[in-house]
Design a protein around this motif. Structure first.
Motif: not given
Length: 118
Positions: A1-13, A102-118
């Protein structure tokens, strides 16, 4: 996806956040453990890692560590945060069990506001 100027559209991933809680005095082979975690994350090709120093906290000992003026600022809490793909973060933890066991390690789901990768 691109805008009229050719830039990639950012989105939540979808992504995941790996959070590692430790003390600033924790070491691994005579070096700060948080530094070794960041170095290994970079070497593993993960997207990025940040280290945050806390002002107060407690762990297994239930002893509160703080930066308040009247207290000695020792063993302050540190948080390492890494955001990347869930599978890559799980692999990172499993392949670095010696560093994280020996550490506290946690894994959590998130959404990142990013542009599509080529």
């Amino acid at each position: 996806m691109t805008t009229g100027s050719g830039d990639a559209v950012r989105r939540w991933v979808p992504a995941s956040r790996l959070t590692v809680l430790l003390g600033e005095d924790d070491t691994y082979r005579h070096r700060p453990r948080y530094h070794e975690i960041v170095r290994r994350a970079r070497d593993a090709g993960l997207a990025g890692a940040s280290v945050w120093r806390g002002v107060e906290g407690y762990g297994v000992s239930s002893q509160i560590h703080t930066t308040r003026l009247l207290d000695l600022a020792e063993r302050l809490p540190v948080m390492v945060m890494i955001i990347d793909d869930t599978h890559r973060l799980r692999s990172f933890v499993e392949s670095n069990a010696d560093l994280l066991d020996s550490l506290t390690v946690a894994l959590s789901p998130v959404e990142v506001f990013d542009r599509p990768r080529p």
